[in-house]
Design a protein around this motif. Structure first.
Motif, short mmCIF file in Angstrom:
data_model
loop_
_atom_site.label_atom_id
_atom_site.label_comp_id
_atom_site.label_asym_id
_atom_site.label_seq_id
_atom_site.Cartn_x
_atom_site.Cartn_y
_atom_site.Cartn_z
N TRP A 236 0.89 -1.15 0.16
CA TRP A 236 -0.09 0.08 0.05
C TRP A 236 0.98 1.31 -0.06
O TRP A 236 0.54 2.29 -0.63
CB TRP A 236 -1.01 -0.12 1.21
N ILE A 237 2.20 1.32 0.90
CA ILE A 237 2.52 2.55 0.78
C ILE A 237 3.71 2.70 -0.08
O ILE A 237 4.32 3.75 -0.34
CB ILE A 237 3.47 2.52 2.33
N ALA A 238 3.82 1.68 -1.00
CA ALA A 238 4.99 1.64 -2.17
C ALA A 238 4.73 2.67 -3.06
O ALA A 238 5.86 3.46 -3.24
CB ALA A 238 5.10 0.36 -3.09
N ALA A 267 -5.08 -0.73 -5.86
CA ALA A 267 -6.48 -0.70 -5.49
C ALA A 267 -6.76 -1.91 -4.78
O ALA A 267 -7.76 -1.77 -3.95
CB ALA A 267 -7.31 -0.30 -6.82
N ALA A 268 -6.36 -3.02 -5.49
CA ALA A 268 -6.80 -4.37 -4.85
C ALA A 268 -6.52 -4.33 -3.48
O ALA A 268 -7.11 -4.89 -2.47
CB ALA A 268 -6.38 -5.40 -5.62
N THR A 269 -5.26 -4.02 -3.15
CA THR A 269 -4.71 -4.10 -1.77
C THR A 269 -5.34 -3.18 -0.98
O THR A 269 -5.70 -3.50 0.11
CB THR A 269 -3.19 -3.45 -1.94
N HIS A 270 -5.61 -1.96 -1.51
CA HIS A 270 -6.50 -0.87 -0.67
C HIS A 270 -7.84 -1.56 -0.23
O HIS A 270 -8.19 -1.34 0.82
CB HIS A 270 -6.51 0.28 -1.44
N ARG A 271 -8.51 -2.13 -1.12
CA ARG A 271 -9.65 -2.77 -1.06
C ARG A 271 -9.54 -3.83 0.14
O ARG A 271 -10.37 -4.00 1.01
CB ARG A 271 -10.39 -3.47 -2.20
#
Length: 505
Positions: A236-238, A267-271
């Motif tokens: 997410w932070i990358a 976006a999938a990681t954020h979800r």
């Protein structure tokens, strides 16, 4: 004190005497539950958003959700070693990454920790991953070109320093290859290159690194890797960490090019994180702020005004589509944020047209303002001619004998398509692109068989550098093409075309 007092006792007494006793505030909470890289914490009511939290075993995470009674903490490492009941401490700091010249030529993770085995990195400074985008008054017009070395991009969809251009297409259509070629092409420029891999397979990342090391100027590159097996927090932070590393050079008046591969996985990681922290899902189960997280990220790419040093940060984010569906949620979000998109078509890719750029759907909203003048004059009406050829080609498939004018358009269009094909990791210099476009637009290639066009393109640079070196150097410096230079180039290329074995046959 007795003479035989041990040294350790003397040191302890000195420490006690030098210390100043008094109360110390320690913000402490406890882990209520943990799973899938997300810890729910109680007892830290004064924690702020994105604050770094430290666990009793030394692991770290950052506060992502602030509920009245619990904190949602996204782990950055060691989630398997954290258990319910463990103590958690607030640090009062947000996530920072190292920045500076020492990162050049290195492979790091999103926290700036080395992954290449070359030792520690002596950073010049540490900056937060979340930084405000430059204001309107701090920006300047995007007018300087970014030469990608890819003919179809430089000719039809010119990029500028400070622009945000989306690369979008289906899985395995050459998106990463196109972006890596753009990075390789900066080996002779003054741009710093940063490649951010988000959720990519280890083999894919390895191929990208090998290409940069073999073909590019890796000493002026930074590779930031958050692989698919990395913690969701690191993925997410990358992109934000990569932007911060690039902004260091932009703010010094230098120029940086950032490739984010890719924002669909981000976006999938954020979800995933949002669902695990019990945020309300919206369309396709994404939380409502999925547009905002990418907007605030890409707005940081800009060309700064002379008062701010005149540096630039150019972004090439990548997004993946399913079955060419550009109207899906994430692609439409990113298209609306960026200054244009390069669309890669799976059908063109499987037909052997590489790069598989769909010239009808692709666009650069900065356009010819950033294109080198000499390249614009050489291209002429290339885009219009190619678009007409594609339409005519569809109609001629139904049969019938086209007239002479239509046959001429079909002949020229087929040569244009052949010229736009390009081998991977072989970007061209500006002078080579100008000469190639001059050859096709002047009709020099019309008489050649299609197979001979590929041979002509492959050997063109060597011949021109040997027989028209002065003209090539002038074009490479961005000078406008005079009639004498044009005639000299055409004469050399005409003789080269006549000498090809395929042409004689």
């Amino acid at each position: 004190m007795p003479r035989d007092t041990p040294d350790w006792l003397k040191a302890a007494r000195d420490t006690v005497q030098a210390s100043t006793p008094g109360p110390r505030v320690e913000r402490r909470g406890r882990v209520e539950e943990i799973g899938d890289g997300v810890a729910m914490i109680s007892g830290l009511s004064d924690v702020r958003l994105d604050e770094v939290l430290r666990f009793q075993g030394g692991q770290v995470g950052f506060a992502r959700v602030l509920d009245p009674d619990r904190i949602g903490c996204v782990m950055l490492d060691g989630a398997t070693a954290v258990e319910a009941g463990d103590a958690v401490y607030g640090t009062g700091e947000v996530v920072n990454v190292p920045v500076g010249e020492a990162l050049l030529g290195r492979i790091v993770d999103p926290l700036g920790r080395p992954m290449d085995g070359k030792g520690a990195i002596e950073a010049e400074d540490h900056l937060p991953i979340e930084r405000p985008a430059p204001s309107i008054i701090e920006r300047d017009l995007v007018t300087e070109p970014v030469q990608t070395g890819v003919v179809v991009v430089d000719t039809l969809f010119a990029l500028g320093r400070g622009q945000r251009e989306l690369i979008v297409g289906d899985h395995s259509t050459g998106k990463t290859t196109l972006a890596i070629d753009a990075l390789i092409a900066q080996r002779d420029s003054d741009m710093i290159c940063i490649y951010v891999a988000v959720g990519q397979k280890t083999s894919s990342v390895r191929r990208a690194i090998d290409a940069l090391q073999a073909e590019g100027n890796f000493a002026r590159c930074i590779v930031l890797v958050a692989e698919a097996a990395s913690a969701p927090g690191l993925q997410w932070i990358a992109p934000y960490a990569g932007m911060t590393m690039a902004e260091y050079f932009r703010d010094k008046g230098q120029h940086a090019l950032v490739v984010i591969d890719d924002l669909s996985k981000h976006a999938a990681t954020h979800r995933e994180i949002a669902l695990l922290t019990r945020q309300s899902p919206g369309r396709e189960a994404y939380p409502g702020d999925v547009f905002y997280i990418h907007a605030r990220l890409l707005e940081r790419a800009a060309k700064l005004s002379p008062a701010r040093g005149g540096g630039s940060l150019t972004a090439l984010p990548i997004a993946e589509t399913d079955a060419g569906n550009l109207s899906a949620y994430i692609p439409t979000n990113l298209i609306s944020i960026t200054d244009g998109q390069i669309v890669l078509d799976a059908a063109l890719f499987h037909q052997g047209q590489k790069p598989a750029v769909d010239v009808g759907l692709s666009v650069s909203r900065v356009g010819g303002k950033t294109q080198a003048k000499v390249l614009r004059s050489a291209a002429g009406t290339l885009r219009l001619d190619y678009a007409q050829f594609l339409e005519l080609e569809v109609f001629t498939r139904f049969g019938g004998m086209p007239d002479g004018r239509v046959r001429q358009q079909l002949t020229r269009g087929a040569r244009i398509r052949e010229v736009l094909r390009q081998q991977q990791h072989a970007p061209l210099h500006l002078a080579e692109e100008v000469a190639l476009l001059l050859a096709v637009q002047s009709g020099l290639l019309d008489a050649l068989p299609l197979k001979a066009v590929a041979t002509f393109r492959t050997g063109l640079a060597t011949v021109l550098n040997a027989e028209a070196g002065e003209a090539m150097r002038a074009l490479g410096d961005g000078a406008e093409m005079s009639e004498a230079t044009r005639d000299a180039l055409l004469d050399v290329m005409r003789r080269f075309a006549d000498s090809l074995p395929e042409a004689a046959a």
